[in-house]
Design an enzyme around this catalytic site. Structure first.
Site, PDB file in Angstrom:
ATOM      1  N   ASP A 141       0.863  -1.176   0.000  1.00  0.00           N
ATOM      2  CA  ASP A 141       0.000   0.000   0.000  1.00  0.00           C
ATOM      3  C   ASP A 141       0.906   1.234   0.000  1.00  0.00           C
ATOM      4  O   ASP A 141       1.378   1.668   1.054  1.00  0.00           O
ATOM      5  CB  ASP A 141      -0.897  -0.027   1.240  1.00  0.00           C
ATOM      6  CG  ASP A 141      -1.851   1.164   1.311  1.00  0.00           C
ATOM      7  OD1 ASP A 141      -1.812   2.014   0.412  1.00  0.00           O
ATOM      8  OD2 ASP A 141      -2.616   1.226   2.291  1.00  0.00           O
ATOM      9  N   ASP A 165     -17.971   3.312   0.492  1.00  0.00           N
ATOM     10  CA  ASP A 165     -16.683   3.037   1.132  1.00  0.00           C
ATOM     11  C   ASP A 165     -16.928   2.747   2.619  1.00  0.00           C
ATOM     12  O   ASP A 165     -18.078   2.590   3.053  1.00  0.00           O
ATOM     13  CB  ASP A 165     -15.755   4.237   0.912  1.00  0.00           C
ATOM     14  CG  ASP A 165     -14.302   3.845   0.766  1.00  0.00           C
ATOM     15  OD1 ASP A 165     -13.854   3.005   1.556  1.00  0.00           O
ATOM     16  OD2 ASP A 165     -13.619   4.382  -0.126  1.00  0.00           O
ATOM     17  N   ASP A 194     -10.614  -4.065  -0.659  1.00  0.00           N
ATOM     18  CA  ASP A 194      -9.522  -3.093  -0.663  1.00  0.00           C
ATOM     19  C   ASP A 194      -8.532  -3.467   0.440  1.00  0.00           C
ATOM     20  O   ASP A 194      -8.781  -4.372   1.249  1.00  0.00           O
ATOM     21  CB  ASP A 194     -10.103  -1.697  -0.417  1.00  0.00           C
ATOM     22  CG  ASP A 194      -9.151  -0.567  -0.769  1.00  0.00           C
ATOM     23  OD1 ASP A 194      -8.006  -0.844  -1.181  1.00  0.00           O
ATOM     24  OD2 ASP A 194      -9.560   0.599  -0.617  1.00  0.00           O
ATOM     25  N   ASP A 199      -4.614   4.174  -5.490  1.00  0.00           N
ATOM     26  CA  ASP A 199      -4.826   5.550  -5.042  1.00  0.00           C
ATOM     27  C   ASP A 199      -3.977   6.530  -5.839  1.00  0.00           C
ATOM     28  O   ASP A 199      -2.917   6.990  -5.385  1.00  0.00           O
ATOM     29  CB  ASP A 199      -4.524   5.664  -3.545  1.00  0.00           C
ATOM     30  CG  ASP A 199      -5.475   4.822  -2.708  1.00  0.00           C
ATOM     31  OD1 ASP A 199      -6.529   4.418  -3.233  1.00  0.00           O
ATOM     32  OD2 ASP A 199      -5.164   4.567  -1.531  1.00  0.00           O
ATOM     33  N   HIS A 213     -13.849   7.855  -8.696  1.00  0.00           N
ATOM     34  CA  HIS A 213     -13.693   7.661  -7.255  1.00  0.00           C
ATOM     35  C   HIS A 213     -12.803   8.764  -6.715  1.00  0.00           C
ATOM     36  O   HIS A 213     -11.911   9.255  -7.427  1.00  0.00           O
ATOM     37  CB  HIS A 213     -13.074   6.292  -6.977  1.00  0.00           C
ATOM     38  CG  HIS A 213     -12.933   5.960  -5.526  1.00  0.00           C
ATOM     39  ND1 HIS A 213     -13.988   6.011  -4.636  1.00  0.00           N
ATOM     40  CD2 HIS A 213     -11.863   5.562  -4.787  1.00  0.00           C
ATOM     41  CE1 HIS A 213     -13.572   5.663  -3.433  1.00  0.00           C
ATOM     42  NE2 HIS A 213     -12.288   5.393  -3.494  1.00  0.00           N
TER      43      HIS A 213
END
Length: 931
Positions: A259, A403, A516, A603, A661
């Site tokens: 991440d 989310d 996610d 992201d 998004h």
């Protein structure tokens, strides 16, 4: 997901306030095995094949391989290894090398393959002069040199296509017993001391994190040579070019699912995905290798044509520039397990890879429409407002996303009963318009007394354990969290059962799932992920205890997310008794991900560079089997100004997964919140997508048949055109549409490469039907309302021009067939139709037709007459572009029906329109032309 209090402090400390903090992520020199293995470049391989041990049975060669100490007068065998060479169907070979008698079982990647690969025949042709020659049933050969060990794979022409261990970098570090030195032992006794004192052998440190490494060093490595290759591709997910760069002057490519907050562009750093498949292409052939290993992996690449110091020295010695690319895989653990795919064309080798790892199943049709998401739509009223505004502004949409804020304080499989008190009613309001809901379920579980998932996981022993065998506790969005161990069948079963409608009230068949943070992301872990010495479930085996009774996270890391989405997929199937097709989105990816989920590029940020990267990232992933790919349209972080937002919607409309998004702290940016002129452009982009939903659906169905990518690099269809080898700002959809998004600000024109000059290919602008002859690059004028998209001459594309508010409501609407003629005045295409959501198509409830055009007739023919599906859809228009000699009349023949058709000729652009032929798409028909 808005982090508060201590969580915000911890998170900001980990990720840094401004982009990537590289200090949080390892370089090769900080990764012990990479630092150790990368300089390993012996003049001669230490591995030898014992020819007396060779056995060939069925499709398998088995033999003993040894390493020897050559520094003594008499060679002394140090280690023994078991070699297995398998011939597989479709021109693929598999090499496996493991310790013959390891101290503990070494981990073998479990879930990437789509079942056991199918066997081909293997025949030993010769065994002489220290060399073995073997052949499969297709006539491809393997030449094995015994000392030093080397494998050469020959194509059907007898040319060497792939070589293993050419550079002597094959290595399997044997597992050893740790020798502890007592106080009274001689400190100079190296035999006892080296195991403890050698840096990094039994433990490593990174920043404040300690890795206990209880098994010690266990890395594996192999080098691969691709003769005659011009470029190599694959090993996603990275942000650099589609054609991979030489790494000798910098870091290798890293594959370790992480991440990475605001990940860097043009980088070889690891991010969310790791698919260890590598393709090599040149004008002579295309080949590939699949490194079947789920541990942290680094890959070095040397392209001898790129002018680096290393390649220049080799070219000097060999006399001139060589067409050759070398690669080297280095993994922290596991075994050598390598599939060699001998092609010979790009389509062949892409198909060989999906033969091994599986194709993407036919997705539910709605998932190919437009998705609207945000972190977070705050309550039911917000969802209702967004839903209604799509209708008010005449913008189609198929899915609204929620989310993590929809949950009761970050507890998955729950709802915030203040903000989402009536979830079933909210879903019903969406489905009444043909829309769906997607909700997020992450792998971390909040450690809170009374939370049923946590309580059950603790009671039933379903969590990942730490290095001491206690439940591992990390930090993620809920705060203190533990992580389900999906390697444990009991954990998978429990998790899958949470998706049952009675266990997740408010959900229905029209609620789908987003997984996610499944790298897994651990905010306070090393490199923002789980410590490598955490313990995962391993099936009990007789006589195995201690270190042999569990797998470490280091062995399985890149597979973790795959196991989660597999469990999600299982749960969503079981909740509807295997009737309805699930839609799942994942962030973590590995080989085989395509069998369960779509993915997105994570992201990103509202910057032009991230828009540019999305194109090449999805192109690379599609080549690696994952065609269902997209990016956060508009960028997750920051706010896109109108031009960037417009260009991103236009690009996203031609990517497989089309979702807007954005971050919780960004300004709201639903399409109607921009100025009216920008809203109109965004509307147009979305409507263009909906006109082609059936085309996309047909492409995905055909992917299930042949395994080739839906989104394709130009060289797949034009493998001899060297200009295409490095193009990654345009791509093909199937073999019919060419897309060149506008990826730069303020431009009035873009350069477009039109391939197919050697075959006199024509390309038709989809807006004007203007024909362009393929002749390499040309300049295409653009304005803010246009991106260049072309239909290949010789193709037929189905469209639906009556765009409604969701794809479901368009199911029975009429088709327009766009026929783009080639230089011979012919064209062909296809159309697939079913109910869009169930598995009934597996029982012959579908329509799959081939459409062909010749100067005298146009035919629509069902591929499988036994398959039938009742649809009211029909053909209301046929557009024939590039017609130079139009017919005088046309007649439709369908069953007993024969009717004259109306035609209109547009001489300005050589387009003939047949209006309202009213032909059914459920049965065969023909149109006959008279001149």
């Amino acid at each position: 997901m808005k982090p508060l209090g201590l969580l915000l402090v911890v998170l900001l400390a980990i990720i840094g306030v401004y982009g990537v903090d590289r200090n949080n992520f390892k370089s090769c020199d900080q990764s012990g095995f990479c630092k150790r293995l990368r300089p390993f470049k012996p003049e001669k391989s230490q591995y030898t094949l014992n020819l007396d041990s060779v056995i060939v049975h069925g499709n398998v060669l088995s033999a003993e391989v040894t390493t020897v100490n050559t520094e003594t007068e008499k060679k002394i065998t140090l280690w023994r290894y078991a070699l297995k060479l398998s011939a597989l169907v479709d021109g693929t070979f598999r090499i496996e090398l493991d310790e013959a008698d390891p101290l503990y079982p070494r981990y073998r990647t479990q879930l990437a393959l789509n079942g056991e690969p199918k066997a081909d025949g293997l025949k030993l042709i010769s065994n002489e002069n220290g060399k073995l020659t073997l052949s499969n049933n297709q006539g491809q050969k393997v030449l094995i040199t015994s000392e030093p060990l080397k494998f050469e794979f020959l194509d059907k022409n007898g040319d060497v296509a792939v070589v293993l261990n050419e550079n002597s970098q094959l290595l399997v570090e044997p597992l050893r017993v740790r020798k502890e030195r007592t106080d009274d032992e001689d400190p100079g006794n190296a035999e006892n001391a080296i195991e403890v004192e050698e840096e990094g052998t039994w433990s490593e440190n990174f920043k404040s994190h300690h890795d206990s490494k209880p098994r010690g060093n266990e890395a594996v490595s192999v080098d691969v040579t691709f003769p005659d290759a011009d470029q190599v591709y694959g090993i996603p997910e990275h942000t650099d070019k589609f054609a991979l760069s030489t790494t000798t002057s910098g870091e290798p490519y890293r594959m370790y699912n992480l991440d990475v907050f605001e990940y860097e562009l043009d980088s070889r750093m690891a991010i969310y995905g790791a698919v260890p498949v590598l393709y090599a292409h040149g004008s002579k052939r295309t080949v590939g290798v699949f490194w079947h290993n789920s541990a942290e992996t680094w890959v070095d690449v040397v392209n001898y044509a790129d002018g680096t110091v290393v390649s220049s020295l080799v070219n000097l010695v060999t006399g001139g520039q060589k067409r050759r690319v070398d690669a080297r895989f280095m993994s922290e653990s596991g075994i050598v397990d390598l599939f060699v795919m001998l092609g010979n064309t790009p389509a062949d080798v892409f198909r060989q890879y999906t033969t091994l790892t599986g194709v993407a199943p036919l997705p539910p049709k709605f998932s190919l429409g437009y998705h609207q998401s945000r972190w977070n739509y705050v309550d039911e009223a917000d969802v209702r407002s967004v839903d209604e505004n799509f209708d008010a502004h005449d913008i189609p949409a198929d899915v609204i996303w929620l989310d993590i804020e929809y949950t009761d304080r970050k507890k998955y499989f729950t709802w915030d009963l203040e903000k989402f008190a009536h979830p079933a009613e909210m879903v019903a309001n969406l489905t009444a318009k043909g829309r769906r809901l997607v909700v997020i379920i992450d792998p971390h579980i909040k450690r809170e007394a009374g939370y049923f998932v946590h309580e059950d996981a603790m009671e039933q022993g379903l969590y990942v354990k730490d290095k001491d065998g206690n439940v591992y506790e990390g930090w993620c969005w809920p705060g203190s969290s533990s992580y389900l161990d999906f390697f444990n069948p009991a954990a998978t079963k429990y998790y899958a059962e949470r998706f049952r409608f009675e266990n997740f009230p408010g959900t229905s068949k029209d609620v789908h799932i987003w997984n996610d943070m499944n790298e897994p992301s651990v905010f306070n872990g090393p490199e923002i992920t789980m410590p490598k010495d955490c313990r995962h479930y391993k099936p009990p085996q007789d006589g195995h205890d201690g270190l042999a009774s569990f797998w470490e996270h280091r062995h399985v890391h890149n597979e973790y997310g795959l196991w989660q989405i597999r469990a999600t997929h299982l749960g969503m199937l079981e909740r509807s008794d295997n009737k309805y097709r699930p839609f799942i989105l994942t962030r973590s990816t590995f080989a085989g991900t395509q069998r369960y989920a779509a993915m997105w590029t994570g992201d990103n940020a509202a910057e032009w560079g991230f828009l540019q990267a999305s194109t090449r990232m999805c192109l690379s992933l599609a080549a690696a089997g994952i065609s269902f790919c997209g990016s956060d349209v508009g960028g997750f972080f920051k706010y896109p100004e109108p031009e960037l937002m417009t260009r991103w919607y236009q690009a996203g409309a031609y990517q497989a997964f089309f979702r807007a998004h954005s971050h919780i702290e960004t300004k709201r940016r639903e399409p109607w919140l921009y100025e009216a002129s920008t809203t109109a452009l965004l509307r147009d982009a979305v409507r263009r997508r909906y006109a082609l939903v059936d085309f996309w659906y047909t492409l995905f169905y055909e992917h299930t048949l042949d395994g080739t990518p839906v989104t394709r690099p130009l060289f797949q269809e034009y493998p001899k055109e060297e200009d295409t080898y490095t193009i990654d700002d345009e791509y093909l959809l199937g073999d019919k549409l060419l897309v060149r998004p506008v990826l730069e600000p303020g431009v009035k024109s873009v350069k477009v490469y039109l391939p197919g000059r050697d075959t006199n290919t024509l390309w038709y602008d989809v807006d004007s039907y203007q024909a362009h002859k393929a002749n390499g690059y040309f300049t295409q004028e653009v304005n803010i309302a246009k991106i260049p998209v072309y239909q290949r001459g010789g193709s037929i594309v189905p469209r639906k021009e009556r765009v409604r508010r969701s794809s479901t409501l368009m199911a029975n609407d009429p088709f327009t067939f766009v026929v783009a003629l080639d230089a011979n005045n012919t064209a062909s295409g296809s159309l697939y139709i079913d109910d869009g959501e169930t598995y009934d198509y597996q029982n012959n409830k579908y329509v799959y037709s081939k459409i062909s055009y010749e100067p005298n007739r146009m035919s629509y023919t069902l591929v499988n007459p036994a398959a039938q599906y009742s649809t009211r859809a029909w053909v209301e228009r046929i557009v024939i572009a590039g017609i130079r000699n139009p017919p005088k009349s046309a007649r439709l023949l369908q069953g007993d029906r024969s009717s004259a058709l109306q035609m209109t000729l547009h001489r300005g652009n050589d387009v003939l329109v047949i209006r309202k032929p009213a032909a059914s798409v459920a049965t065969d028909w023909t149109i006959e032309f008279a001149y």
